[in-house]
Write an enzyme that holds these catalytic residues in place. Structure first.
Site, short mmCIF file in Angstrom:
data_model
loop_
_atom_site.label_atom_id
_atom_site.label_comp_id
_atom_site.label_asym_id
_atom_site.label_seq_id
_atom_site.Cartn_x
_atom_site.Cartn_y
_atom_site.Cartn_z
N GLU B 80 24.99 17.67 75.85
CA GLU B 80 25.33 18.51 75.24
C GLU B 80 26.01 19.59 75.98
O GLU B 80 27.23 20.50 75.58
CB GLU B 80 25.16 18.88 73.58
N HIS B 149 19.48 14.08 62.41
CA HIS B 149 21.06 13.38 62.67
C HIS B 149 21.31 14.21 60.49
O HIS B 149 22.25 13.34 60.51
CB HIS B 149 20.48 12.11 61.87
C1 LIG Z 1 20.96 15.55 72.31
C2 LIG Z 1 21.63 14.45 71.80
N1 LIG Z 1 22.66 13.93 72.02
C3 LIG Z 1 22.91 12.53 71.37
C4 LIG Z 1 22.37 11.49 70.80
C5 LIG Z 1 23.05 10.18 70.28
N2 LIG Z 1 21.97 9.31 71.47
C6 LIG Z 1 21.21 8.90 70.99
S1 LIG Z 1 21.10 7.79 71.62
C7 LIG Z 1 22.08 8.10 72.66
C8 LIG Z 1 21.85 7.56 74.21
C9 LIG Z 1 20.73 6.71 74.97
O1 LIG Z 1 21.17 6.34 75.85
P1 LIG Z 1 20.22 5.84 77.15
O2 LIG Z 1 19.40 7.47 77.51
O3 LIG Z 1 20.33 5.22 78.42
O4 LIG Z 1 19.15 5.64 76.53
P2 LIG Z 1 18.77 3.96 75.57
O5 LIG Z 1 19.47 4.13 74.69
O6 LIG Z 1 19.67 3.24 76.19
O7 LIG Z 1 17.79 3.78 76.03
C10 LIG Z 1 22.55 8.49 72.21
C11 LIG Z 1 23.90 9.16 73.02
C12 LIG Z 1 20.60 12.22 70.81
N3 LIG Z 1 19.95 11.71 70.06
N4 LIG Z 1 20.82 13.48 71.37
#
Ligand SMILES: Cc1ncc(C[n+]2csc(CCOP(=O)(O)OP(=O)(O)O)c2C)c(N)n1
Ligand SMILES: Cc1ncc(C[n+]2csc(CCOP(=O)(O)OP(=O)(O)O)c2C)c(N)n1
Ligand SMILES: [Mg+2]
Ligand SMILES: [Mg+2]
Lengths: 357, 346, 346, 357
Positions: B80, B149
Site C-alpha cells: 500500500e 475488512h
Molecule cells: C496490507 C494488505 N493489503 C491487502 C490485503 C488483501 N490480501 C489478502 S491476501 C492477499 C494476497 C496475498 O498474497 P501472498 O502474499 O502471495 O500470500 P498467499 O495468499 O498467496 O499465501 C491480499 C492482496 C491484505 N490482507 N493486507
C-alpha cells in the site's frame, strides 16, 4: 573492472516430483523414518483443509484460506522450530501451527468469526494470525530482538507469501534483521499467486530469495514441495540463528492449488493447464512414493490414517460448531487491561440492549 | 495513449456501450463512472491490487482492463505504501490516478503519502505542483468478512487539511461523486460503503454528470427531528425514520455524503426547523466524525436546539469478528430510541 | 540483562544520582522519568533514531545509553515502520519498549502497526497477548523548524479504540504521566509539546510516582468561563486567563492532559459552574479533538450552557513554514476575544 | 550445489584522492575539458554552502542542511539529466538543483521558512524538497511510471541518503521500479552518517548498492567524490533508462563533512580523526589537481572564479533577504484549487485579525 561484492543463491532439492531422490539427502534427514511422522501430518492438514472448505461451502464457516499444496512447506517449517521459539504466521500456515500445538478447532473458530480462535491454548507466546500482509515479519523481528537483548536461546520464524515479499514491512524486517543480527528466519512462501496477481508481476527479481541480499542476509531458494529440502533449509537457518549468526531469508517454491480463499474464483485469472501442471508437483504423492519405496508406507496404512484424520477433524469441527457465541460484553472486555469509565458505561448499555432484545 | 491533461473525448471510445436503461447497483455505478471518465480523459488510470484481470475483489473495476488495456488499469505489487507513493508521483506529473485500497483496514500505510505529500503539494509549492488523485476505499462492516475488512476509519482523514472525503450511499450519488472526485484537481478519498454495494438498484444515466463535492442530501423531509448520517448507516437511519413515523414522529434524514468539506449549512437549516438532532455513524463514538457535527451544532445552532444532541455510533471498541459484529453496528432500535429520547426531552 | 517482566529494583542501579533538589524543564523531566523506570524495570528499553550516543535530537534520551548501555537504548535504522513493528513485536514478547518518533510529522508510517496491531493484540487474542508500549512524539509548532516538524496530529489517534493518548504541559506532569504510560499494560501515545520543552523549570521529585492516565487538571479556578486546552497552548490559555482577569472575567483553565480516555466529568463539572466554554488547540479546527469535547458538551451539558461553545484552533490549513507559523497558532488575543464573546452572549 | 542466481556489484573510480587517474577514463569523459565547467559549478556550490551556513549563524536563515563534501556527486547527478527529466531531491542536493536551473535564492527562501522557495521558476516539473526521508523515491517512481505509460522519452532521478536506504519507501521504489521496468535512477548518497547513526548501524549489507538486487535491478557502487565516476555511473543508468531497460540503483560513496544541519553538533558522535581522513578524500582538490595538471586550471583562474561565485551568491542572498513575508492569506490560498466556504470564512477572519493588529 573492480568488483565491490558478489553473491550466490543456492537452490535446494532432494526429492523430485516423481518421488525419486535428486541428490543425496543431508545427514540430518538421511534416515527416511524421520520423515514418516511428518508425512502423516501432511496428510492430516490436507484432510483438515478439505473438510474446512466443505464446511464453508455449507455456510457453517466464514471465508477460509486453504493451504492445499503448501503442506510440505508448512509442516517442514513447524517441525523445525522448538516450543520456546516464536512463530509469526500470516493466515494459512495451519500445518506449521499444528506442529506447534494449535488446535484445529481454534483455526475454525477464527475463520468462523470468533476472536477466541486466536487464544491458542498452545503455544501461548506465538503471534496470532496476521491479515495485514507481512506486518508479522516485523513483529517476529521484534520478538527476535527481545530474545537477543534478553540473551534467551530462542528464535523467531515469520512466514509471508510471494505477494507479501513486496510489502514494505517485509523489507523492513530483513533490513533490521541484518542491522541487529537477529535470530530470525524469514520464510517467503512463493505459491505463484497473490490473489490474482502472478509472482512475475510482483517484482523484477529473478528469485524472491535474493531480497535477503538487500539486508546482507544469507538467502536460500528451496523446493517447497520437497519436505527434505524444506527441512534442510530450515535446519541451516535455525542453526545460524541459534549460533548468534543472524537471520536467513528462505524462498519456498510451492503452488496454491486452491482458490486464494473461498471468496475467490481463480478461474478468472489463471489457466487450467498451469494448475494441472502444478498438481504434478504436489508435495504429498512424491513423499508417499518415496516412503512406499522405502517400505515405510502402504495403502493400508494410508487408509487407516485417512480414517483417523477424518475422525479427528470431525471431532474438532463439532467442538467448533458447539461453541456458543461470545456474550456482547466480550467486545468491551478485552480492549484495555484497565477499561475507562466511559467504555464501561457503553458496555452496560450494550448488555441492557441485549436483555431487552 | 497520449498525455492529455484535460478532459476531452478520447479518440477511440471502447466498444462497451453503457446500458443507461437498466437499473444498477452502487458498485456497478462505480464501474460505470470509472469507465465514463476513462473514455473521456486519457490521463485517468486505475491502479491497485487485483484491479486488472480480476476486476477487483469486489468487481468494481470489472472489465476495465479488458476495455482500456493494461496501461490504463494496473495491478500493483502488494504494498500500500507503493500504491500511495506511485499515485502521488503520477498525479504530480499530470496524470489522474484512481487508486484502490483493497479494504479499509489496509489503507493505513497510505496515510503518510496522503498527509505528508498529496494534500501538501499545492501548498508547499505555491501551486506549482498539485495532486489530482482519488483513493477508492471499500469501507465499513457488516459483510461477515475477516479481521481488518470492516473498518470505519473516515474520522482519521477529516482533520487533514487539503483533503476531500466523500462517501456515497446510493448508486446515483456513487456515480456523480466519483466523477467529481476524479475531476477535482485535489486529492479525494472516496469511501465505498461495501455493505450496501448491492443493496438495491436504481437508474443511473451514464451521462457524465458530476455532483458537487460539498453538498449534503436531504433524503427525507421531516419536522420533529433531524437524523444525520452517511454511508451504509443511511439504510438503518431511513428505516428508523419509517419506524418513527409510525409513532407520529416526523424525522428529516440527511446523508452527509461529503464529509470534508462539510456542508454544515444544510444540517443547521434542518436543525433550525426541527430543534433536535441525532447523529448516526458506524465508527467508534469518541472523536468520530459525528463529533465535528455535534460541535458545530454546539457552536452555531445552540439557540435552535430544543434537546441535547445524541450520537448513535459504534462503541469505543473494535468492530468484532462477524459472530458479534452486528451487535456493534448502530441498529434501527438504537436510532429510534435516541430519537425518541430527543423528542421527549424538548 | 535479564528478562524481568514485572517492575522491581534492578540489581545494579546506575551511578547517576537524580538531583531532586534542582528544578528541571519539561524535557529534563522526561529524561528523568525514563531513567527512573529503566533503573527499576529492566524490561524497559528505549529505541528510535538518534536516541543513543546522540541522546535524541531534543536530548530527551541524553545520557541514557551511557548509563544503561546499548542493549537498553537502541538506535534504529532510519525507518518508522521498522520502529513501530519492532516495538509491537518486543512488547508482545514481554518487554516494555519506549519508542521515539523523532518528530510528529514522521509518525504516519507508524499508524499501521499501532492501529492494526498494538491496540488489537489483547482484543484479538482475548488477552493472550498484549502490547505494553509507549510511543513518544515531540509534537506541535512554534519552534521555527523545517517542514513536517510542527504537526499537531493528535486527533488522528483519538478515534482509535484501545489506545491511550496523553500530552503533558508541565515538568511534573511530564514525569508522572510518562511513568504511568510506561507502566500501563496497553499502548500509549505520549505527545511532547516541544515548544514548551524548556519554557520553565519546576521541582520534580524523582520519586517514581506516576499520575493517573485519565484525569484532567484544573490549573486555575474561575467562575465565569471554562477554558479547555492541552499541550503547548496551555501557555497562551493561562495568559488569556490573566488578561481576562484584568477585565474582571474569572476564567477556569483546564489542561486535558489525558485526551483518551477523556476525563469529561471534570470539564462538565466546570461548565456546570461557569456555563461557558472555549476550547483551545493548535490542530486544525475541523474534526480536531476539540470537536469531541464540544460534542460531549452538546450531548451532556446542554442545559448548563449559557452561551455557544467556541473553538479557538489552528485554521483548517497546514501550519505554514516559520515565517508565518505564529499567525497560524491560536494567539492570546484570539482566546480572549472568544471568551469575551461567550461571556457577552450568555 | 545448485545455484539459483549469482550477482556482482561493480565499483567505479577513475580519479583517486590524490588527483591522479586510477583507471582509463570512459570514452564519454576522456576529454578533460568536459569536466571544467562542472568543476566550476562544484566550487560555486561550496561558496553557496559556506555563505548559507554563515547566514544561519547570524540568525538570518532557519535550520540549514549543508552539502559540504557532496559536490561531485550532486553536480554529477544534475549534469547527467535533461531538462525534461524529473528530479526528486531529498533536502541537500543543491548542486544537482543548480544544474537544473533552481535559483540559490529559492533554496534560501525555503530554509528561511517561506514556501515560495519551492515554487522553482525553473524547472517547473521537478519535485520539491522532501523532508520525510525517501518518500521522494516513490514519487520519482510514479513520475517514471507516468512517462512510461505516456510513452514520453523522459526519466526520473531520485536521491536519498545512506539512512534513507533503510526506509521502506526506498525499498518500495526499487521494488516497483523492477516490477514495471521504470525509467528511473535511484541514487543512494552514502555520506557515512544519518544524523548520528553511522552507515554500519543501518544495515548488515556490505554495500548499499546491493539493495537493488532485491528488485532485480542492476546496481553500481561509485566513488562519489570522483566526478568522473559519478558521471560514468549516471551515464550508464540514464542510458539504460532511456533505452527502456529499466531502473538502476547507484550508491555514491562520499562523506558529510559538515554537521547534519546547523541544528546538529557532530562532535557528539563522531571522531575528529574520521573527519580529518574524510577531508583527504574531498572531491574538490582532487579534481583541481587533475585539471591543473592538464593545464586547464590555475591559481589565478581559481581566484577570479571564487570572486565571481562570491558575488553571485551575495546577490542571491540579498534577493532573499529583501523578500517580503507572504501575507497571512497565503496559508489559505494554496490549499485547494477550489477552496470550501468555511475555509474562506477563516481566511477572512485571519485577514481581519491582521488588520486589527
Ligand atoms: C496490507 C494488505 N493489503 C491487502 C490485503 C488483501 N490480501 C489478502 S491476501 C492477499 C494476497 C496475498 O498474497 P501472498 O502474499 O502471495 O500470500 P498467499 O495468499 O498467496 O499465501 C491480499 C492482496 C491484505 N490482507 N493486507
Ligand atoms: C521519515 C523521517 N524520519 C526522520 C527524519 C529526521 N531526519 C532528517 S534527516 C535524517 C537523517 C538522514 O540521513 P541520510 O538518509 O543518510 O541523509 P543525509 O542527511 O546524510 O544526507 C533524519 C533521521 C525525517 N526527516 N524523516
Ligand atoms: Mg502467494
Ligand atoms: Mg547520510
Amino acid at each position: 573492472m573492480t568488483v565491490a561484492a558478489t553473491f550466490e543463491i543456492e537452490y535446494l532439492q532432494y526429492l523430485g516430483p516423481d518421488g525419486k531422490p535428486t541428490a543425496d539427502f543431508p545427514a540430518a534427514f538421511s534416515d527416511p523414518e524421520t520423515l514418516l511422522p511428518l508425512f502423516k501430518e501432511m496428510l492430516f492438514v490436507r484432510t483438515f483443509d478439505t473438510k474446512s472448505i466443505a464446511l464453508q461451502r455449507t455456510g457453517k464457516l466464514g471465508t477460509y484460506a486453504s493451504s492445499l499444496g503448501h503442506e510440505a512447506t508448512h509442516i517442514g517449517i513447524g517441525a523445525s522450530m522448538r516450543p520456546e521459539d516464536v512463530f509469526a504466521p500470516s493466515y494459512r500456515e495451519y500445518g506449521a501451527q499444528f506442529m506447534r500445538g494449535v488446535h484445529p478447532r481454534e483455526i475454525l473458530m477464527y475463520w468462523g468469526g470468533d476472536e477466541r480462535g486466536n487464544d491458542f491454548e498452545v503455544p501461548r507466546h506465538d503471534f496470532s494470525w496476521s491479515v495485514p500482509i507481512s506486518t508479522q515479519c516485523l513483529h517476529a523481528a521484534g520478538a527476535a530482538l527481545a530474545f537477543k537483548l534478553r540473551k534467551e536461546p530462542r528464535l523467531a520464524v515469520a512466514c509471508c507469501g510471494d505477494g507479501g515479499s513486496s510489502k514494505t514491512d517485509f523489507y523492513a524486517a530483513l533490513n533490521s534483521a541484518g542491522a541487529y543480527t537477529l535470530p530470525l528466519v524469514l520464510c517467503v512462501i512463493n505459491n505463484g499467486w497473490a490473489i490474482s496477481v502472478p509472482r512475475s508481476a510482483q517484482t523484477g527479481a529473478k528469485t524472491l530469495a535474493q531480497k535477503g541480499i538487500a539486508g546482507g542476509l544469507p538467502c536460500l531458494q528451496v523446493d517447497g514441495n520437497d519436505l527434505v529440502a524444506v527441512l534442510e533449509g530450515m535446519r541451516r537457518a535455525t542453526e545460524r540463528a541459534r549460533n548468534g549468526e543472524g537471520a536467513t531469508v528462505i524462498e519456498f517454491l510451492t503452488y496454491r492449488l486452491h482458490d486464494h480463499t473461498t471468496a475467490d474464483d481463480a478461474r478468472r485469472y489463471r489457466s487450467e493447464e498451469e494448475v494441472k501442471a502444478a498438481w504434478e508437483r504436489d508435495p504429498i504423492p512424491r513423499l508417499r512414493t518415496f516412503l512406499t519405496t522405502k517400505k515405510l508406507w502402504d495403502e493400508q496404512q494410508e487408509k487407516a490414517w485417512a480414517e483417523a484424520c477424518g475422525k479427528r477433524v470431525d471431532a474438532e469441527i463439532n467442538a467448533y460448531l458447539a461453541s456458543k457465541v461470545q456474550p456482547v460484553e466480550a467486545m468491551f472486555d478485552y480492549l484495555y487491561a484497565d477499561p475507562p469509565a466511559d467504555l464501561l458505561k457503553q458496555r452496560d448499555a450494550a448488555i441492557a440492549l441485549e436483555k431487552r432484545a | 495513449m497520449s498525455a492529455a491533461k484535460s478532459p476531452g473525448v478520447g479518440a477511440e471510445a471502447p466498444p462497451t456501450k453503457a446500458k443507461t436503461d437498466a437499473p444498477i447497483t452502487l458498485i456497478e455505478a462505480i464501474t460505470q463512472a470509472l469507465a465514463w471518465e476513462m473514455r473521456h480523459d486519457d490521463s485517468v488510470v486505475v491502479l491497485g491490487e487485483d484491479v486488472g484481470v480480476n476486476g477487483g475483489v469486489f468487481r468494481a473495476t470489472a472489465g476495465l482492463q479488458q476495455t482500456f488495456g493494461p496501461e490504463r488499469v494496473l495491478d500493483t505489487p502488494l504494498d500500500e505504501t507503493t500504491i500511495a507513493g506511485l499515485t502521488v508521483g503520477m498525479a504530480a506529473q499530470g496524470m489522474k490516478p484512481v487508486a484502490e485500497s483493497q479494504f479499509d483496514g489496509f489503507m493505513y500505510p497510505m496515510i503518510d503519502h496522503i498527509v505528508c505529500h498529496a494534500v501538501r503539494l499545492r501548498y508547499r509549492t505555491r501551486g506549482r505542483l498539485h495532486c489530482p488523485m482519488v483513493l477508492r476505499v471499500p469501507w465499513g462492516g457488516g459483510i461477515r468478512a475477516p479481521e481488518h475488512h470492516s473498518e470505519a476509519n473516515e474520522a482519521i482523514f477529516t482533520n487533514v487539511p487539503g483533503l476531500r472525503v466523500v462517501m456515497p450511499s446510493s448508486p446515483a450519488r456513487a456515480y456523480g461523486l466519483l466523477l467529481a472526485a476524479i475531476r477535482d484537481p485535489d486529492p479525494v478519498i472516496y469511501f465505498e460503503p461495501k455493505r450496501i454495494y448491492r443493496q438495491y438498484k436504481e437508474l443511473v444515466p451514464d451521462d457524465g454528470e458530476a455532483l458537487p463535492l460539498d453538498v449534503c442530501y436531504v433524503l427525507r423531509d421531516g419536522d420533529d427531528i433531524t437524523l444525520v448520517t452517511w454511508g451504509a448507516q443511511v439504510k438503518e437511519t431511513l428505516e428508523a425514520a419509517d419506524r418513527l413515523a409510525e409513532d407520529g414522529i416526523s424525522a428529516e434524514v440527511i446523508d452527509v455524503a461529503t464529509l470534508k468539506p462539510l456542508d454544515f449549512d444544510t444540517i443547521a437549516e434542518s436543525v433550525a426547523k426541527t430543534g433536535r438532532c441525532v447523529i448516526v455513524h458506524e465508527a467508534a463514538k469518541t472523536a468520530g466524525f459525528g463529533a465535528e457535527i455535534a460541535a458545530r451544532l454546539a457552536e452555531e445552532s445552540m439557540y435552535d436546539l430544543l434537546a441535547p444532541v445524541e450520537r448513535v455510533t459504534g462503541y469505543d471498541t473494535h468492530i468484532p469478528l462477524f459472530r458479534l459484529e452486528m451487535k456493534y453496528l448502530p441498529s434501527v432500535d438504537r436510532i429510534v430510541a435516541a430519537a425518541k429520547r430527543a423528542v421527549a426531552a424538548g
